[in-house]
Structure formats: structure tokens, C-alpha cells
Enzyme design. Structure first.
Site, PDB file in Angstrom:
ATOM      1  N   GLY A 126      93.182-113.738   2.562  1.00 56.20           N
ATOM      2  CA  GLY A 126      92.748-112.754   3.753  1.00 56.20           C
ATOM      3  C   GLY A 126      91.547-112.364   3.483  1.00 56.20           C
ATOM      4  N   GLY A 132      88.698-113.555   4.584  1.00 59.38           N
ATOM      5  CA  GLY A 132      87.565-113.824   5.517  1.00 59.38           C
ATOM      6  C   GLY A 132      86.538-112.798   6.428  1.00 59.38           C
ATOM      7  CB  SER A 172     100.243 -99.907   4.962  1.00 60.77           C
ATOM      8  OG  SER A 172      99.874 -99.252   6.455  1.00 60.77           O
ATOM      9  CE1 TYR A 218     101.032-104.334   8.508  1.00 56.20           C
ATOM     10  CE2 TYR A 218     101.135-101.756   8.460  1.00 56.20           C
ATOM     11  CZ  TYR A 218     100.523-102.446   8.429  1.00 56.20           C
ATOM     12  OH  TYR A 218      99.072-102.336   7.319  1.00 56.20           O
ATOM     13  CB  ALA A 220     106.204-105.739   5.909  1.00 53.62           C
ATOM     14  CE  LYS A 221     100.806-104.613   5.018  1.00 55.96           C
ATOM     15  NZ  LYS A 221     100.593-105.199   3.842  1.00 55.96           N
TER      16      LYS A 221
END
Length: 248
Positions: free
Chosen positions: A10, A12, A141, A152, A155-156
Site C-alpha cells: 500500500g 503509493g 487501527s 474492519y 480484521a485489524k
């Protein structure tokens, strides 16, 4: 070609690009990985120019949820030793949750984007990690610690448990594994067009320092964990959130 190599997923935009720029400034060669070739190319050229080393940052395009595409990352690393792996890829993925099928799809998408990307990239690069002295850093996070993000958040939070196992596995080889858990960070693509002035103000007010975080705040924490000063730090979750969630 520098002596040290970091791989940043990630890389970019946002936090990933800030991490790549920070590590490149410290003399690392940096390989940034992501799905958007044009974004990666612009970032690689910009960061390389900024640090005065035309080939400091290179890029490889890969969807890290697809095991077959990890071969391109391994090929880009080649015979080099990897000093630092920064697993930054991920984000909140919404979806139509009106049906159980929609709920399942959203949960799988968030787990793939935030957990599987980190697992596959790290596993692919494990043979190349420097021994002793390698670093694996996972981006979690604040949502993992206080909730609020549904799949989310879950998952974190899963990254924390996996980091503890990985730290125990790699510790005898003096490879450290740590998690950085950012709070609200402005100037990223995370919220897309969902952020409102009211939402921004609410998140800033929740901090003790009364400001939003910036990608550079997270990059500085990663700089520390990637460096020699953090050789005795492993299996830890470092909150960088302006005090919106206190340490525990």
C-alpha cells in the site's frame, strides 16, 4: 543500490507513501507494492527524486489477496535480503448487508484486504528476511481496540493475535514483529468522500492533543520500530492516536 531493503505494501499513497519516503531518506532501498501501477510509479519517482537517489524506490503491481501474484514481489526482491516488511495494505470495505450473503461478502472482503494481504506478503518474504535483525511491522487501527468498524475492526484486531504468534516464532532468529495502531489520520484515501467537516471535528476533539494525525506521524513510529533502537521491542502494539484511546 543501498545495503538495506524495505518492502512496503500500500505504498503509493497516504501512510504507505510516507513510510516509503521516511525509510528512503534513511538510506533504504524501498520496494512499494500495490494494485494501481500508475499511482505506484508516480510515488516511486517522486520519493526517489526527493531523497536524491534516482533508483531508491521501485514498484511492483500486485493484488496481495491473490497468492499467485506474490511471485512478482518475490521476483522483484530477487536475491536481496529484506530488512523491513511494512504491511500497510488494507482499508474499510463496505457492502450491501441486507442479506446474509451480503454480510458474508463484506466480512470476507475486509478479512482478505486487511489480514490476508499481510499474511501472504510476510510469508512470501520470510525466507529473505535478514537474520538476525529483520523487522516485520503490521498496520492495525484504533478500531481494533475500541470497535466502531464492524468487520474492519475485527480484521485489524486479528492482526494483533497473529503478530504475537509471529513474534514468538521469529524471536529466536532475532526478527522482531510489532503492530502500529493509528488513530484518526487525515490526508489519506481511507475515508474517500465519506468524511465531513463535522466528522473531522469530532475525531480531532476525541484526541488529547486536539489535532488530526498525519501520515508522517505514523511513519516516524515505523522508523523507530524499523531501526536498531527497537531491537528489544517485539510482540507489541504501539498506539499512535493522539490519546484518543489510552494505553492498555
Amino acid at each position: 543500490m543501498g545495503e538495506r531493503l524495505a518492502v512496503v505494501s500500500g505504498g503509493g499513497t497516504g501512510i504507505g507513501a510516507a513510510v516509503a519516503e521516511t525509510l528512503a531518506a534513511d538510506g533504504y532501498d524501498v520496494l512499494i507494492v500495490g494494485r494501481r501501477a500508475d499511482v505506484l510509479l508516480v510515488a516511486a519517482e517522486r520519493i526517489s527524486a526527493a531523497c536524491g537517489r534516482p533508483e531508491a524506490v521501485s514498484a511492483v503491481t500486485a493484488d496481495l489477496t491473490d497468492p499467485a501474484q506474490l511471485a512478482g514481489v518475490v521476483e522483484a526482491v530477487g536475491e536481496r535480503t529484506v530488512d523491513v516488511v511494512v504491511n500497510n495494505a488494507g482499508g474499510y470495505l463496505g457492502g450491501d448487508t441486507a442479506t446474509l450473503a451480503g454480510v458474508a461478502a463484506q466480512w470476507r472482503a475486509n478479512l482478505d484486504a486487511n489480514v490476508l494481504t499481510a499474511v501472504l506478503l510476510t510469508e512470501a518474504l520470510l525466507p529473505a528476511l535478514r537474520r538476525p535483525g529483520g523487522r516485520v511491522i503490521l498496520l492495525s487501527s484504533i478500531a481494533a481496540q475500541r470497535g466502531g468498524g464492524g468487520p474492519y475492526s475485527a480484521a485489524k484486531a486479528a492482526l494483533h493475535g497473529w503478530a504475537y504468534d509471529l513474534a514468538a516464532q521469529l524471536g529466536p532468529e532475532q526478527i522482531t514483529v510489532n503492530v502500529v495502531s493509528p488513530g484518526y489520520v487525515a490526508e489519506t484515501e481511507f475515508f474517500g468522500d465519506r468524511m465531513t467537516p463535522e466528522g473531522h471535528a469530532k475525531r480531532v476533539d476525541a484526541t488529547l492533543v486536539k489535532r488530526a494525525g498525519l501520515p508522517d506521524d505514523i511513519a516516524e513510529a515505523i522508523r523507530y520500530l524499523a531501526g536498531p533502537a527497537a531491537g528489544y521491542v517485539t510482540g507489541q502494539v504501539l498506539g499512535v492516536n493522539g490519546g484518543s484511546v489510552l494505553g492498555r
